[in-house]
Structure formats: structure tokens, C-alpha cells
Design an enzyme around this catalytic site. Structure first.
Site, PDB file in Angstrom:
ATOM      1  N   ARG A 149       1.419  -1.065   0.128  1.00  0.00           N
ATOM      2  CA  ARG A 149      -0.390  -0.058   0.304  1.00  0.00           C
ATOM      3  C   ARG A 149       0.759   1.614  -0.098  1.00  0.00           C
ATOM      4  O   ARG A 149       1.296   1.983   1.110  1.00  0.00           O
ATOM      5  CB  ARG A 149      -0.687   0.253   1.031  1.00  0.00           C
ATOM      6  CG  ARG A 149      -2.207   1.209   1.039  1.00  0.00           C
ATOM      7  CD  ARG A 149      -2.088   2.615   1.855  1.00  0.00           C
ATOM      8  NE  ARG A 149      -2.006   3.022   2.369  1.00  0.00           N
ATOM      9  CZ  ARG A 149      -1.110   3.827   3.253  1.00  0.00           C
ATOM     10  NH1 ARG A 149       0.286   4.270   2.394  1.00  0.00           N
ATOM     11  NH2 ARG A 149      -0.575   3.810   4.206  1.00  0.00           N
ATOM     12  N   LYS A 167      11.717   8.255   3.608  1.00  0.00           N
ATOM     13  CA  LYS A 167      11.563   8.668   4.712  1.00  0.00           C
ATOM     14  C   LYS A 167      12.617   8.119   5.185  1.00  0.00           C
ATOM     15  O   LYS A 167      12.660   9.712   6.979  1.00  0.00           O
ATOM     16  CB  LYS A 167      10.072   7.183   5.105  1.00  0.00           C
ATOM     17  CG  LYS A 167       9.646   6.918   4.549  1.00  0.00           C
ATOM     18  CD  LYS A 167       8.249   8.352   5.663  1.00  0.00           C
ATOM     19  CE  LYS A 167       6.835   7.594   5.630  1.00  0.00           C
ATOM     20  NZ  LYS A 167       5.895   8.034   5.859  1.00  0.00           N
ATOM     21  N   GLU A 238       6.424   0.414   7.057  1.00  0.00           N
ATOM     22  CA  GLU A 238       5.989   1.254   6.235  1.00  0.00           C
ATOM     23  C   GLU A 238       4.704   0.743   5.625  1.00  0.00           C
ATOM     24  O   GLU A 238       5.502   0.226   4.525  1.00  0.00           O
ATOM     25  CB  GLU A 238       7.067   2.565   6.839  1.00  0.00           C
ATOM     26  CG  GLU A 238       6.231   3.684   5.572  1.00  0.00           C
ATOM     27  CD  GLU A 238       5.384   4.696   6.359  1.00  0.00           C
ATOM     28  OE1 GLU A 238       5.756   4.871   7.723  1.00  0.00           O
ATOM     29  OE2 GLU A 238       4.640   5.696   5.726  1.00  0.00           O
ATOM     30  N   ASP A 239       3.700   1.284   5.082  1.00  0.00           N
ATOM     31  CA  ASP A 239       3.131   1.307   3.880  1.00  0.00           C
ATOM     32  C   ASP A 239       2.516  -0.489   3.678  1.00  0.00           C
ATOM     33  O   ASP A 239       2.730  -0.483   2.170  1.00  0.00           O
ATOM     34  CB  ASP A 239       3.460   2.440   2.309  1.00  0.00           C
ATOM     35  CG  ASP A 239       3.647   3.202   2.868  1.00  0.00           C
ATOM     36  OD1 ASP A 239       3.049   4.182   3.387  1.00  0.00           O
ATOM     37  OD2 ASP A 239       3.570   4.000   1.387  1.00  0.00           O
ATOM     38  N   ASP A 261       3.854   3.590  11.540  1.00  0.00           N
ATOM     39  CA  ASP A 261       4.368   5.360  10.938  1.00  0.00           C
ATOM     40  C   ASP A 261       2.747   5.655  10.594  1.00  0.00           C
ATOM     41  O   ASP A 261       2.064   6.707  10.938  1.00  0.00           O
ATOM     42  CB  ASP A 261       5.410   6.213   9.771  1.00  0.00           C
ATOM     43  CG  ASP A 261       5.657   7.208   9.873  1.00  0.00           C
ATOM     44  OD1 ASP A 261       5.999   7.410  10.139  1.00  0.00           O
ATOM     45  OD2 ASP A 261       5.739   7.099   8.233  1.00  0.00           O
TER      46      ASP A 261
HETATM   47  N1  LIG Z   1      -0.782  12.618   5.597  1.00  0.00           N
HETATM   48  C1  LIG Z   1      -0.190  11.564   6.158  1.00  0.00           C
HETATM   49  O1  LIG Z   1       0.484  11.226   6.537  1.00  0.00           O
HETATM   50  C2  LIG Z   1      -0.656  10.106   5.299  1.00  0.00           C
HETATM   51  C3  LIG Z   1      -1.312   9.220   4.770  1.00  0.00           C
HETATM   52  N2  LIG Z   1      -1.686   8.278   4.653  1.00  0.00           N
HETATM   53  C4  LIG Z   1      -2.761   8.286   3.525  1.00  0.00           C
HETATM   54  O2  LIG Z   1      -4.104   7.787   3.778  1.00  0.00           O
HETATM   55  C5  LIG Z   1      -4.238   7.124   2.806  1.00  0.00           C
HETATM   56  C6  LIG Z   1      -5.024   5.609   3.294  1.00  0.00           C
HETATM   57  O3  LIG Z   1      -3.955   5.380   4.080  1.00  0.00           O
HETATM   58  P1  LIG Z   1      -4.206   3.258   5.060  1.00  0.00           P
HETATM   59  O4  LIG Z   1      -4.838   3.643   5.943  1.00  0.00           O
HETATM   60  O5  LIG Z   1      -2.605   3.250   5.500  1.00  0.00           O
HETATM   61  O6  LIG Z   1      -4.197   3.124   3.586  1.00  0.00           O
HETATM   62  P2  LIG Z   1      -6.185   1.204   3.695  1.00  0.00           P
HETATM   63  O7  LIG Z   1      -5.575   1.204   2.679  1.00  0.00           O
HETATM   64  O8  LIG Z   1      -5.246   0.930   5.269  1.00  0.00           O
HETATM   65  O9  LIG Z   1      -7.344   2.085   4.570  1.00  0.00           O
HETATM   66  C7  LIG Z   1      -8.318   2.910   2.972  1.00  0.00           C
HETATM   67  C8  LIG Z   1      -9.050   3.068   3.676  1.00  0.00           C
HETATM   68  O10 LIG Z   1     -10.357   3.722   2.760  1.00  0.00           O
HETATM   69  C9  LIG Z   1     -11.374   2.838   2.131  1.00  0.00           C
HETATM   70  N3  LIG Z   1     -12.131   3.205   0.610  1.00  0.00           N
HETATM   71  C10 LIG Z   1     -10.961   2.552  -0.353  1.00  0.00           C
HETATM   72  N4  LIG Z   1     -11.993   3.754  -1.317  1.00  0.00           N
HETATM   73  C11 LIG Z   1     -12.528   4.395  -0.707  1.00  0.00           C
HETATM   74  C12 LIG Z   1     -14.035   4.769  -1.176  1.00  0.00           C
HETATM   75  N5  LIG Z   1     -14.392   4.742  -2.492  1.00  0.00           N
HETATM   76  N6  LIG Z   1     -14.674   5.370  -0.347  1.00  0.00           N
HETATM   77  C13 LIG Z   1     -14.251   5.170   1.097  1.00  0.00           C
HETATM   78  N7  LIG Z   1     -13.545   4.622   1.303  1.00  0.00           N
HETATM   79  C14 LIG Z   1     -12.788   4.120   0.342  1.00  0.00           C
HETATM   80  C15 LIG Z   1     -10.884   1.453   1.905  1.00  0.00           C
HETATM   81  O11 LIG Z   1     -11.130   0.293   2.137  1.00  0.00           O
HETATM   82  P3  LIG Z   1     -11.406  -0.725   1.994  1.00  0.00           P
HETATM   83  O12 LIG Z   1     -10.646  -1.303   2.335  1.00  0.00           O
HETATM   84  O13 LIG Z   1     -13.067  -1.294   2.056  1.00  0.00           O
HETATM   85  O14 LIG Z   1     -11.389  -1.123   0.474  1.00  0.00           O
HETATM   86  C16 LIG Z   1     -10.049   1.554   3.202  1.00  0.00           C
HETATM   87  O15 LIG Z   1     -10.706   1.527   4.659  1.00  0.00           O
HETATM   88  C17 LIG Z   1      -3.297   7.215   1.815  1.00  0.00           C
HETATM   89  O16 LIG Z   1      -3.464   7.629   0.590  1.00  0.00           O
HETATM   90  C18 LIG Z   1      -2.531   7.219   2.020  1.00  0.00           C
HETATM   91  O17 LIG Z   1      -1.100   7.924   1.860  1.00  0.00           O
HETATM   92  C19 LIG Z   1      -1.435   6.832   4.703  1.00  0.00           C
HETATM   93  C20 LIG Z   1      -0.150   7.821   5.980  1.00  0.00           C
HETATM   94  C21 LIG Z   1       0.167   9.068   6.797  1.00  0.00           C
HETATM   95  C1  LIG Z   2       2.926   9.872   4.502  1.00  0.00           C
HETATM   96  C2  LIG Z   2       2.220   8.491   4.390  1.00  0.00           C
HETATM   97  O1  LIG Z   2       3.335   7.840   5.414  1.00  0.00           O
HETATM   98  C3  LIG Z   2       1.804   7.743   3.905  1.00  0.00           C
HETATM   99  O2  LIG Z   2       1.316   8.306   2.466  1.00  0.00           O
HETATM  100  O3  LIG Z   2       1.194   6.525   3.393  1.00  0.00           O
HETATM  101 MG   LIG Z   3       3.158   5.504   4.725  1.00  0.00          MG
END
Ligand SMILES: NC(=O)C1=CN([C@@H]2O[C@H](COP(=O)(O)OP(=O)(O)OC[C@H]3O[C@@H](n4cnc5c(N)ncnc54)[C@H](OP(=O)(O)O)[C@@H]3O)[C@@H](O)[C@H]2O)C=CC1
Ligand SMILES: CC(=O)C(=O)O
Ligand SMILES: [Mg+2]
Length: 542
Positions: A149, A167, A238-239, A261
Site C-alpha cells: 500500500r 522516509k 511503512e506502507d 508510522d
Molecule cells: N498524511 C499522512 O501523513 C498519511 C496519509 N496516509 C494516506 O492515507 C491513505 C490511506 O492509508 P491507509 O489507511 O494506511 O490505507 P488503508 O488501505 O488501510 O485504508 C484505506 C481505506 O479507504 C477505504 N476506501 C477505499 N476506497 C474508498 C472509497 N471510494 N470511499 C471510501 N473509502 C474508501 C478502504 O476501504 P476498503 O478497505 O474496503 O477498500 C480503507 O478503509 C493513503 O492515501 C495514504 O497515503 C497514510 C498515512 C499517513
Molecule cells: C505519509 C505516509 O506515510 C503515507 O501516505 O503513507
Molecule cells: Mg506511509
């Protein structure tokens, strides 16, 4: 500090840790037998930085700039960090999000050479042997991904390596963690991205991802190898896809020095943003209601840390959790849904199902919406207008990365809320001019947390990374936001000052580490001075 001459001749110019290129002085050239190997003219570090700037200015594409910087790092590490650290606001978007996302997607097509380590699952049983090939012995930080991811870009296979590289570069550039103790790793367990599997240039294993017991055994072997070779090392996950990220963190968080993270660092930066936002809106944390778009690692991590912070302010934890709701691809997470994972269930509510996000906003009346869905544009005009109708100062955080995945732009959030939105995004947006005002969007990105966490763990040789260290970090970020920052809408410290900001956060976390008896070094009289003394600076040793 005087440097020992340990290597001479051409090898010096090929070793990025010691190479100074045209900055070697005449006596150094003589002592290291470099005479004749370089043009006779000499440049200072400042001139070398100016040369890099001029080269970059001639390029019109961020990926080319990423590659130029990456090649520079492979030639002269000091100069690379001097360039980035002199102007982090300009260079972070090039070495990190958004450009790193494109670098991961094109990894196999722009591959230059060895950086970090690749541990394939086909080498099971020999991971310690492979890890022992790394040239440094005192590894303190590993950022590891399995590439499933990558930001919001999905499965990038071994191309995910761009993330640990990026990172760890920021561990150093933003908080001074010495680069030689950082090790980027990609665990290659295959990829389910068939475009990659079919690409002749793809550099990873051409197989479907390994799951289940074999995957876990591989992770266990990796952790055991790290513990055996690098006993002071902290592992940052991470990811990873949430199906692996959540169980891996649960498995190791109380056994070794480790954190995730995306779950914990993101949670802290979000909490910091909320503390900043409350200074603008005037509300209390325990009165807020959060609606997350996305219900994965980041959403549940943020919701849990916010709940713990509310609990510290006196709200019982179950009531605190009830103030955060999750909305994923299948709609609002309600208790009647059969598809919820265990880590999502604490945030499910008794409510009729809702499948439209704007309807959920109208029904639940959140004070803040946080986008961690990986899907762009879902904070549309209807959603933001609904938030602005409910709240005088709606909190709008589209946190998905890179920019192409952001749930809305800064301009959209300010315009559709008549300039009332309190905004921060995962990837950077430029300032927005609206109705004669200039709004400065903050970058709500875990980059405000992980380098500082790294510096604190490095300087204390901490044995664990605990949840309260993230709450301390969030407060330490928030307390550095000035009234002048807030007047422009900026709820995070400016990126131009991220090094100083991170050292302050590191000092607060280190104090927490000493207070909790988690340090392996004696408590210094002056923790801030201790952190500063340990911080790497990009200068050529005298
Ligand atoms: N700003 C920051 O510091 C950070 C930003 N992020 C960002 O957050 C995002 C998610 O990361 P993460 O939580 O680890 O990823 P995950 O894959 O764990 O979570 C993504 C979530 O979004 C849902 N989703 C997918 N499509 C849709 C949709 N059309 N409508 C609503 N929900 C939807 C997924 O549902 P389902 O599982 O059912 O597909 C899942 O629950 C990434 O883009 C990442 O870059 C992450 C970490 C740090
Ligand atoms: C920033 C970060 O960790 C992410 O988008 O996954
Ligand atoms: Mg990340």
C-alpha cells in the site's frame, strides 16, 4: 572534528560517505592521493550547493529532479543533505510526497543501482545471512515496507523501496538522525499488481503475494535477524496493507522497539493538527466529532489516538471512541455491517446504513472530516458545503497521498467554505488567494513526527516506542504553531523550520522516554543539548 584518513585514491571519490568531490582541498587531495583525479579548481560547500541549484533549475520535471538528487546522494552524501536541509520546503516535495510516489511507480524503469536492502521471501532461512551483507554494523533505524500500500497508489511491489529511502532521508534531513545508522528495506513477498508482473523491466519476484502463515514466519525471521545483528535497532513499518500492518504492530509493539508510522505517526500528526485547529475554532477536544473517509490503518490509528487524548481530558474511553465514525467504500461503519475487521469495530455505531458521504456528514454533523481513503475528489462541493453549513470553522483534512489522491485541493476547501475551512493536507498545496486574503495550507503529514521520533529514540537508545510518546509528540508539534501562523490558516509549524521544530519534538519525546525508564543511556542534565549534540549536520569534517 578532524577526520581520519582511512581510504585513499579513486575509492574515496566513489564512496558517497566520504566523497567531497570538488571541495577536497589541496592538502586533502595530497593526503588522500586524489591529485590528478579531479579538475584543479576547488569549490566550497556553498558553491557546490549553488551548482546543484543551477542544475536543478534547468530541469522542468520533478521526477528528473528526484533522480538528480538521488544520484547526488549516491555520489556525495554531505552535499545531498546540505542541499535538502538548506531549504526543506522546496526539497521535501522532491525527495518525498508527491514526487516519491511517481518514483515508486516508475521504479523499474528508472533503477540506477544498489540502495538499501531487498529481502525476498525466496531467501527464507537465510535472512540473517543476507542482512549481514549490509556494510554498517550500528544500524539504529530500519524503515521497512512490503510495497503493498504505497501512499494511495496501491501495490507497487519492490518499487515501494522509494518510501523507505525517502522516509529515512527525512529522518536525517528533518531531525538530524545520522544517515549511516539508517537502513531502508523492502521485503519482497511478490506482487498482486499484474502490470508489474508482466513488465519485462520489473525487478521483484514475479509471483502472487504470499499470505498467511508463510508470510508471518517470514516477518518473524526478519525481526529475529534484526534483533540478532542490530540490538539497538528500531523497526518502523511503512506502507503495508492494513491486513498485515495491524497484526504486525500488535505482534511486536510490546516485544521490541518498533512502531507503524501509518498508524501511529499519522495519528500524532492528525492530533497535532486538531490541537492547532481548536485554537482557531475555539472548541474543546472532547466536544469534537470526527468523520473519517476511509476506515483502514490511518483512520483507525488516528481515531484511537484522538480517543486516548480525549480520555486524558476526562472523557471515558468508550464515549471518546463514540465521537469518531468511519466511512469506507461500503458506507458508514455501523454495527449491523458483517464485513468489519476487529480493528474497525470499536468505531462502529448503531445507526441506519448510509452509503453517501455527504448524507453521512448531514446526519452525523461532524466538526472535522479526515480523508484517508486513497481516493481523490471525494470531499466534493456538496460535502464541503454541508460541513460549512454545520460549522462556523469546519475542519477539513484530506490526508491521502500523493497529491493525485487528495480528497480535495486547498483551493476547493477554502472556496466552497467561503474561506472558513481549517485545512491541512497530506501532500503540500501552495498558498491560496481568495477574496483578498492569502491562506497558507498546512501539510498534515507524519513527517512532523517520524524524524523527531527517530531522533528521540536514537539519542536515548529507547527500548520501546509507546502510545504516550505519540501524544507527547502531537502536543510538541502543536505548541510550536504561532499566532502569526494561525492568522494565515497554518496549523502546523512552517516546513522551512522543520529541523528546529523536529528537535523540539524530539526533546519532548526523549523526556518522556527518560521519565518512563525506557532509555538505555543515562539521563543527561540538559536533554535539549543532548539531542542537539547528537544531531547530524551536513558539513565536511575539518
Ligand atoms: N498524511 C499522512 O501523513 C498519511 C496519509 N496516509 C494516506 O492515507 C491513505 C490511506 O492509508 P491507509 O489507511 O494506511 O490505507 P488503508 O488501505 O488501510 O485504508 C484505506 C481505506 O479507504 C477505504 N476506501 C477505499 N476506497 C474508498 C472509497 N471510494 N470511499 C471510501 N473509502 C474508501 C478502504 O476501504 P476498503 O478497505 O474496503 O477498500 C480503507 O478503509 C493513503 O492515501 C495514504 O497515503 C497514510 C498515512 C499517513
Ligand atoms: C505519509 C505516509 O506515510 C503515507 O501516505 O503513507
Ligand atoms: Mg506511509
Amino acid at each position: 572534528m578532524s577526520e581520519q584518513v582511512t581510504s585513499t585514491g579513486y575509492g574515496v571519490l566513489r564512496d558517497p560517505h566520504v566523497n567531497r568531490g570538488s571541495a577536497f582541498t589541496e592538502p586533502e587531495r595530497r593526503a588522500r592521493r586524489l591529485e590528478g583525479l579531479l579538475p584543479p579548481g576547488m569549490s566550497t560547500l556553498e558553491l557546490q550547493i549553488a551548482r546543484v541549484h543551477a542544475e536543478l533549475a534547468a530541469l522542468d520535471n520533478d521526477l528528473q529532479k528526484y533522480l538528480l538528487l538521488s544520484d547526488l546522494r549516491g555520489r556525495n552524501e554531505t552535499l545531498f543533505f546540505a542541499v535538502v536541509m538548506a531549504d526543506p520546503a522546496t526539497f521535501m516535495p522532491l525527495v518525498y510526497t508527491p514526487t516519491v510516489g511517481e518514483a515508486c511507480q516508475k521504479f523499474d524503469h528508472i533503477f540506477r543501482g544498489a540502495r538499501g536492502m531487498y529481502l525476498p521471501i525466496t531467501a527464507r532461512g537465510r535472512i540473517k545471512e543476507l542482512l549481514g551483507n549490509w556494510p554498517q554494523r550500528d544500524v539504529r533505524f530500519i524503515v521497512v515496507t512490503d510495497g503493498e500500500r504505497i501512499l494511495g497508489l496501491g501495490d507497487q511491489g519492490v518499487g515501494g523501496m522509494g518510501i523507505p529511502l525517502g522516509k529515512l532521508a527525512l529522518y536525517t534531513a528533518c531531525a538530524g538522525v545520522p544517515p549511516q545508522c539508517c537502513l531502508p528495506i523492502t521485503l519482497d513477498v511478490g506482487t498482486n499488481n499484474h502490470d508489474l508482473q508482466e513488465d519485462p523491466l520489473y525487478l521483484g519476484l514475479r509471483q502472487e503475494r504470499v499470505r498467511g502463515a508463510d508470510y508471518l514466519a517470514f516477518i518473524d525471521e526478519f525481526v529475529a535477524a534484526v534483533e540478532a545483528l542490530y540490538p539497538k535497532c528500531c523497526i518502523q513499518w511503512e506502507d503495508f496493507a492494513n491486513i498485515n500492518a495491524v497484526p504486525i504492530l500488535e505482534r511486536f509493539r510490546d516485544r521490541i522497539c518498533t512502531y507503524n508510522d501509518d498508524i501511529q505517526g499519522t495519528a500524532a500528526v492528525a492530533l497535532a493538527g486538531i490541537f492547532g485547529a481548536l485554537r482557531l475554532s475555539g472548541g474543546k477536544l472532547t466536544d469534537q466529532r470526527f468523520l473519517f473517509l476511509g476506515g483502514g490503518s490511518a483512520a483507525t490509528g488516528i481515531a484511537e489516538l484522538i480517543s486516548e487524548a480525549m480520555a486524558l481530558e476526562g472523557l471515558p474511553l468508550d464515549q471518546a471512541r463514540a465521537r469518531s465514525q468511519l466511512f469506507d467504500i461500503n458506507g458508514l461503519m455501523v454495527t449491523s455491517r458483517p464485513d468489519l475487521a476487529d480493528f474497525q469495530k470499536p468505531f462502529a455505531i448503531d445507526h441506519a446504513p448510509l452509503s453517501n458521504f455527504a448524507d453521512a456528514v448531514k446526519a452525523l454533523r461532524p466538526t472535522a472530516i479526515i480523508g484517508v481513503s486513497t481516493v481523490p475528489k471525494l470531499f466534493n462541493q456538496q460535502v464541503i458545503e454541508a460541513m460549512a453549513a454545520i460549522n462556523e470553522r469546519p475542519i477539513i483534512f484530506p490526508y491521502s497521498n500523493p497529491t493525485s489522491r487528495s480528497e480535495c485541493t486547498a483551493e476547493e476547501a477554502y472556496r466552497w467554505s467561503d474561506g472558513r475551512a481549517i485545512f491541512a493536507s497530506g501532500s503540500p498545496f501552495p498558498p491560496v488567494e481568495l477574496a483578498g486574503r492569502t491562506f497558507v495550507p498546512g501539510q498534515g503529514n507524519n513527517v512532523y513526527i517520524f524524524p523527531a521520533m527517530g531522533m528521540a529514540v536514537y539519542a536515548t537508545e529507547a527500548t520501546r516506542v509507546t502510545e504516550d510518546m505519540f501524544i507527547v509528540a502531537a502536543k510538541a508539534v502543536a505548541e510550536q504553531v504561532t499566532d502569526d501562523n494561525l492568522a494565515t490558516g497554518l496549523i502546523y509549524p512552517p516546513q522551512s523550520a522543520i529541523f528546529e521544530a523536529s528537535l523540539h519534538v524530539a526533546e519532548r519525546i526523549a523526556t518522556c522516554i527518560f521519565d518512563k525508564g525506557l532509555a538505555r543511556v543515562p539521563r543527561p542534565d540538559d536533554i535539549a543539548a543532548h539531542i542537539r549534540a547528537a544531531a547530524y549536520r551536513p558539513v565536511y569534517p575539518g
